[in-house]
Scaffold this motif. Sequence first.
Motif, PDB file in Angstrom:
ATOM      1  N   GLY A 621      50.392  41.476  61.020  1.00  0.00           N
ATOM      2  CA  GLY A 621      49.025  41.963  60.901  1.00  0.00           C
ATOM      3  C   GLY A 621      48.812  43.365  61.407  1.00  0.00           C
ATOM      4  N   ALA A 622      49.803  43.970  62.096  1.00  0.00           N
ATOM      5  CA  ALA A 622      49.661  45.343  62.589  1.00  0.00           C
ATOM      6  C   ALA A 622      49.858  46.327  61.439  1.00  0.00           C
ATOM      7  CB  ALA A 622      50.673  45.605  63.707  1.00  0.00           C
ATOM      8  N   PRO A 623      49.356  47.554  61.580  1.00  0.00           N
ATOM      9  CA  PRO A 623      49.540  48.548  60.521  1.00  0.00           C
ATOM     10  C   PRO A 623      51.015  48.699  60.145  1.00  0.00           C
ATOM     11  CG  PRO A 623      47.971  49.359  62.126  1.00  0.00           C
ATOM     12  CD  PRO A 623      48.531  48.078  62.688  1.00  0.00           C
ATOM     13  N   GLY A 624      51.280  48.759  58.856  1.00  0.00           N
ATOM     14  CA  GLY A 624      52.646  48.891  58.354  1.00  0.00           C
ATOM     15  C   GLY A 624      53.295  47.584  57.976  1.00  0.00           C
ATOM     16  N   ALA A 625      52.766  46.457  58.457  1.00  0.00           N
ATOM     17  CA  ALA A 625      53.340  45.153  58.106  1.00  0.00           C
ATOM     18  C   ALA A 625      53.029  44.841  56.647  1.00  0.00           C
ATOM     19  CB  ALA A 625      52.774  44.070  59.010  1.00  0.00           C
ATOM     20  N   GLY A 626      54.055  44.612  55.871  1.00  0.00           N
ATOM     21  CA  GLY A 626      53.891  44.283  54.463  1.00  0.00           C
ATOM     22  C   GLY A 626      53.328  45.394  53.617  1.00  0.00           C
ATOM     23  N   ALA A 627      53.387  46.643  54.089  1.00  0.00           N
ATOM     24  CA  ALA A 627      52.706  47.743  53.407  1.00  0.00           C
ATOM     25  C   ALA A 627      53.637  48.652  52.620  1.00  0.00           C
ATOM     26  CB  ALA A 627      51.929  48.575  54.428  1.00  0.00           C
ATOM     27  N   ALA A 628      54.919  48.334  52.528  1.00  0.00           N
ATOM     28  CA  ALA A 628      55.851  49.209  51.816  1.00  0.00           C
ATOM     29  C   ALA A 628      55.558  49.210  50.318  1.00  0.00           C
ATOM     30  CB  ALA A 628      57.289  48.766  52.069  1.00  0.00           C
ATOM     31  N   VAL A 629      55.801  50.357  49.684  1.00  0.00           N
ATOM     32  CA  VAL A 629      55.724  50.464  48.229  1.00  0.00           C
ATOM     33  C   VAL A 629      57.144  50.407  47.676  1.00  0.00           C
ATOM     34  CG1 VAL A 629      53.600  51.802  48.285  1.00  0.00           C
ATOM     35  CG2 VAL A 629      55.800  52.999  48.323  1.00  0.00           C
ATOM     36  N   GLU A 630      57.262  50.088  46.405  1.00  0.00           N
ATOM     37  CA  GLU A 630      58.587  49.977  45.800  1.00  0.00           C
ATOM     38  C   GLU A 630      59.248  51.344  45.694  1.00  0.00           C
ATOM     39  OE1 GLU A 630      60.921  48.370  41.798  1.00  0.00           O
ATOM     40  OE2 GLU A 630      58.753  48.734  41.738  1.00  0.00           O
ATOM     41  N   VAL A 631      60.479  51.398  46.095  1.00  0.00           N
ATOM     42  CA  VAL A 631      61.366  52.529  45.841  1.00  0.00           C
ATOM     43  C   VAL A 631      62.609  51.923  45.213  1.00  0.00           C
ATOM     44  CG1 VAL A 631      62.673  54.453  46.826  1.00  0.00           C
ATOM     45  CG2 VAL A 631      60.466  53.802  47.834  1.00  0.00           C
ATOM     46  N   PRO A 632      62.835  52.111  43.920  1.00  0.00           N
ATOM     47  CA  PRO A 632      63.915  51.388  43.234  1.00  0.00           C
ATOM     48  C   PRO A 632      65.241  51.467  43.968  1.00  0.00           C
ATOM     49  CG  PRO A 632      62.611  52.615  41.646  1.00  0.00           C
ATOM     50  CD  PRO A 632      62.118  53.021  43.002  1.00  0.00           C
ATOM     51  N   ASN A 633      65.829  50.292  44.225  1.00  0.00           N
ATOM     52  CA  ASN A 633      67.121  50.127  44.868  1.00  0.00           C
ATOM     53  C   ASN A 633      67.089  50.401  46.362  1.00  0.00           C
ATOM     54  OD1 ASN A 633      70.448  51.584  44.677  1.00  0.00           O
ATOM     55  ND2 ASN A 633      69.883  49.463  44.958  1.00  0.00           N
ATOM     56  N   PHE A 634      65.936  50.846  46.909  1.00  0.00           N
ATOM     57  CA  PHE A 634      65.846  51.132  48.334  1.00  0.00           C
ATOM     58  C   PHE A 634      64.834  50.251  49.060  1.00  0.00           C
ATOM     59  CE2 PHE A 634      67.862  54.969  46.781  1.00  0.00           C
ATOM     60  CZ  PHE A 634      68.762  55.289  47.787  1.00  0.00           C
ATOM     61  N   ALA A 635      63.736  49.886  48.431  1.00  0.00           N
ATOM     62  CA  ALA A 635      62.717  49.067  49.091  1.00  0.00           C
ATOM     63  C   ALA A 635      61.916  48.317  48.042  1.00  0.00           C
ATOM     64  CB  ALA A 635      61.793  49.938  49.941  1.00  0.00           C
ATOM     65  N   ALA A 636      61.552  47.094  48.385  1.00  0.00           N
ATOM     66  CA  ALA A 636      60.694  46.283  47.519  1.00  0.00           C
ATOM     67  C   ALA A 636      59.262  46.373  48.011  1.00  0.00           C
ATOM     68  CB  ALA A 636      61.167  44.834  47.509  1.00  0.00           C
ATOM     69  N   ALA A 637      58.324  46.322  47.089  1.00  0.00           N
ATOM     70  CA  ALA A 637      56.911  46.340  47.463  1.00  0.00           C
ATOM     71  C   ALA A 637      56.595  45.122  48.333  1.00  0.00           C
ATOM     72  CB  ALA A 637      56.038  46.343  46.214  1.00  0.00           C
ATOM     73  N   GLY A 638      55.792  45.347  49.375  1.00  0.00           N
ATOM     74  CA  GLY A 638      55.374  44.268  50.245  1.00  0.00           C
ATOM     75  C   GLY A 638      56.245  44.045  51.456  1.00  0.00           C
ATOM     76  N   GLN A 639      57.368  44.772  51.577  1.00  0.00           N
ATOM     77  CA  GLN A 639      58.164  44.692  52.800  1.00  0.00           C
ATOM     78  C   GLN A 639      57.457  45.448  53.912  1.00  0.00           C
ATOM     79  OE1 GLN A 639      61.912  46.394  51.426  1.00  0.00           O
ATOM     80  NE2 GLN A 639      62.801  44.364  51.133  1.00  0.00           N
ATOM     81  N   ASP A 640      57.917  45.242  55.156  1.00  0.00           N
ATOM     82  CA  ASP A 640      57.417  46.054  56.263  1.00  0.00           C
ATOM     83  C   ASP A 640      57.882  47.489  56.097  1.00  0.00           C
ATOM     84  OD1 ASP A 640      56.280  43.814  57.328  1.00  0.00           O
ATOM     85  OD2 ASP A 640      57.629  43.677  59.068  1.00  0.00           O
ATOM     86  N   MET A 641      57.075  48.418  56.579  1.00  0.00           N
ATOM     87  CA  MET A 641      57.491  49.818  56.622  1.00  0.00           C
ATOM     88  C   MET A 641      58.486  50.000  57.769  1.00  0.00           C
ATOM     89  SD  MET A 641      53.792  51.591  55.870  1.00  0.00           S
ATOM     90  CE  MET A 641      54.348  53.068  55.019  1.00  0.00           C
TER      91      MET A 641
END
Length: 882
Positions: A621-641
């Motif tokens: 629930g803290a800022p950045g939790a589940g807030a990642a955007v997709e970066v192909p091959n590097f990060a999936a949307a919804g991961q922690d920052m």
Amino acid sequence: MNIQLLSERVLLVTAAVVTSAIAAGETIRYDFARELPQWTIAPAGTIEATAIAGGVRLKVVQAQNRGDGALVRWEKLPLSSDRFAFSAEAVGDAGYLQVKTWRNGRETGRYSSDDTTGRMKRRLRCEFPLDGADYIEVCLRMKLNKRHLGKSAEFRDLRLEPVVRDPLEVVPLYHSASYYCNVSSPQEPPPGKVEFRLPGGAWQRAYPPVWSATDRQLRGSIVDLKEDTLYELRFTPAAGKPLIRKFRTWKSAVPVGRTVDIGKRSGNETIEITGGGTPDGYLRLTGAPGTVLAGGDRKPVLRIRDAKYVILENLTIRGGAPSAVVVNNSRHILFRNCDISGWGTVGRQRLDLDGKFYDDRGRAVNYTAGIEVMNSDAVTVERCRIDEPRNRANPWFFSHPAGPQALFVGNVSRMVVRWNDFIGCEFHRWNDVVEGWGNFNRDGGFARDCDIYGNCFAFGNDDAIELDGGQKNVRFFDNWIEGTYCGVSTCGCMCGPSYAFRNLIANLGDEMLGASASFKSGRGDGMLHIFSNTLLGGSGVICTNPELRAVTRNNLIQVGGQVIYERRAMPGNSFDYDLCYSSGGKKRENILIGPSIGPHMILAKTEFLNAAGADYVIRPGAPGAGAAVEVPNFAAAGQDMGCRPDGANFPPRPGLGFTVDAARLEFSSGEAPAQFITLEALRDCSFRIERGRCFDWVSVTPGSGTLKAGERRKLAVKPIADRLGPAGVRRGGFSIRQMDGFSRPVLVYVRNDRAEEIPAESRAAAVFRHDRHVPFTTGRWEFEVAKPQACYVVVRLGALPPRLGKITLRLDGMERTIGLRTRELYNYPMVAKGGYAFLARPEKVQLEPGRHTFELRADVPVLLEWAVVTPNPWPLFTRFQR
């Protein structure tokens, strides 16, 4: 033949043939013993050319203010090839290679290699497109400015040859691969689409490639691959048919053809390793348990040159100088589970010069490494512990740091550095933990196709790592950096692209707690990609030169300075979708600076589960939790920052048989009670505690043990007060290590808050104030001098929150102002007028017999322990030397 230069870029060639044309597919090799008269010196009289075995020596005999000299020859090349390379083995100073292309009497292109670099032999290479040129001008060039007068360079094995490039090249390593889409046109094509898959599986998007106009390539990386696995890569251009290549990632297990116990040699002479094994049977060099390979203080313990297919495993190496192990011009070399310490040249710190350590020949001690790797390919360093050199580095307080490194690399390709512990300490701080040679060379440092991951870099006075140099598909990920002045240096990124992702950079600070940036960048044509990093302390991503070329996404940046600083817009720059906070400023325009800052930055401070214990998992629930955007091959949307750690078990090390609940311990004093780390076994395993000899101020019990799967064991860690040494914060670490070299590093901080006496040899006229806990802004003292003497003024103080300030020292009315550099108590010298406490030069003052007055004023409340006027200040600045 008549060649006339009509202007700088217009040439009149009136001969039908300048030299005999190179046949299609052939290589020209130059024989200077026979052909030197066919070459021309320009400008005439500036350089001297002498034929030597296999090549030519050039010497600068006349300096010029403008332009460089050259030994020149003309060639006509076949149009059947569109790309060529001019190369040579070179050594010496001030030399480089250059090719100019000419068409219809006009210069159409100019292509240069990197420079020669002193005694280090290296192959210079100048690759160029022909683009329909009639002729090329082949040049061996020498710099002609005054400082190069009398300098010479030697060029051997000169070759001019066509270059054949596959339209799609793939270069795999263990868990990553580089790809290169080669084109012949100088125009940038649309990026197309890059995908990869397991054979028969679904295609996955790769991150888009970047364009290199110099090399006429679209290139990039794919990451998070499985070891020893077959993949397919597909490049679909905007127009045309897809290209598909199959490739297999490397495997860790390599075949051994022969094993040699090198621990049986006698004496401490350097072990020379040449030759080696074959792809089907490596030469394995090892030592029996308890065997130590010892070296002296003049030569390395091991020297590996012109070798290939060699494994160095389970070796304990002590000593050697300037480096413990030197690798040059070698391929397929594997260091595994080696323990290296005690190397280096011990110098004397010259605070009367620039604070560096100097050897007995008057040279600053630098470039002394546990392992030095130059001009080599496919070198792996894994599961090694490299720490505690003989020497140490000076801090930036005096001058640019110089001193020891764990690794020193230059012109390396396909190098992998993984799962190592490079932990310094207060008594043996690194310069850069990993240093690159040739920072602004296209083949400098980690030149191309390299991976650095799963390592711990701790306690240095400059960068944790220099990626500076080529950085062509160089990847730095899943690393833990702590206690260095700067995190990652990427200037210059001369080729690119490079990728830095899922790294943890925390508690930046050199021995004086001075801190720069998590990432410093600028200079070069390459693009840096900074994804999903957790950056805590100092500043964030900072441009130190006019150009910063970078893309950021999903980073968690909580710092004290600027979050992003971009001096000017550069093509492709994009800083967006990061979590940003600075304790030094709340306004967006003060912490996010640059025209390429995007609109989706999250301005907030997050919370971690247990930051003190190095557990940087974001609280739900803290800022950045589940807030990642997709970066192909590097990060999936919804991961922690940020770096997404597994609790305190960062960096990830897949071979470990246990987990820990904390990886950092902080003690308020030497008398503080023990703290505990809980190990939990994932499978049956054993462990032992390993640390350097200077880390004797903490006890860790038990020192070893065996665990059954699922079993828990507590380690008790406690400071030893009477071993903490000088006042201040002690910093160090140990490794919980398995027999195969996999380990979990633990960093330890102990505040040793006590008064520190002035060394007897520095006592002259001293004023003591043991009231450091009381805010202090001004004081005035008088003292007597019995005879004429040259003295220095030194004060020991530190700043109180909230900000650092300036202090003014006045001696008999002579006033000097210096900036306070750290909140920790430190010794500050009065510096020459116009000088700084940063890059300090202690000022010598001639005092006559009689009474003198010393005053101190601070513009912020400070902590003052003492002030001293002394003819011998040097012991005051050598408190961490052992």
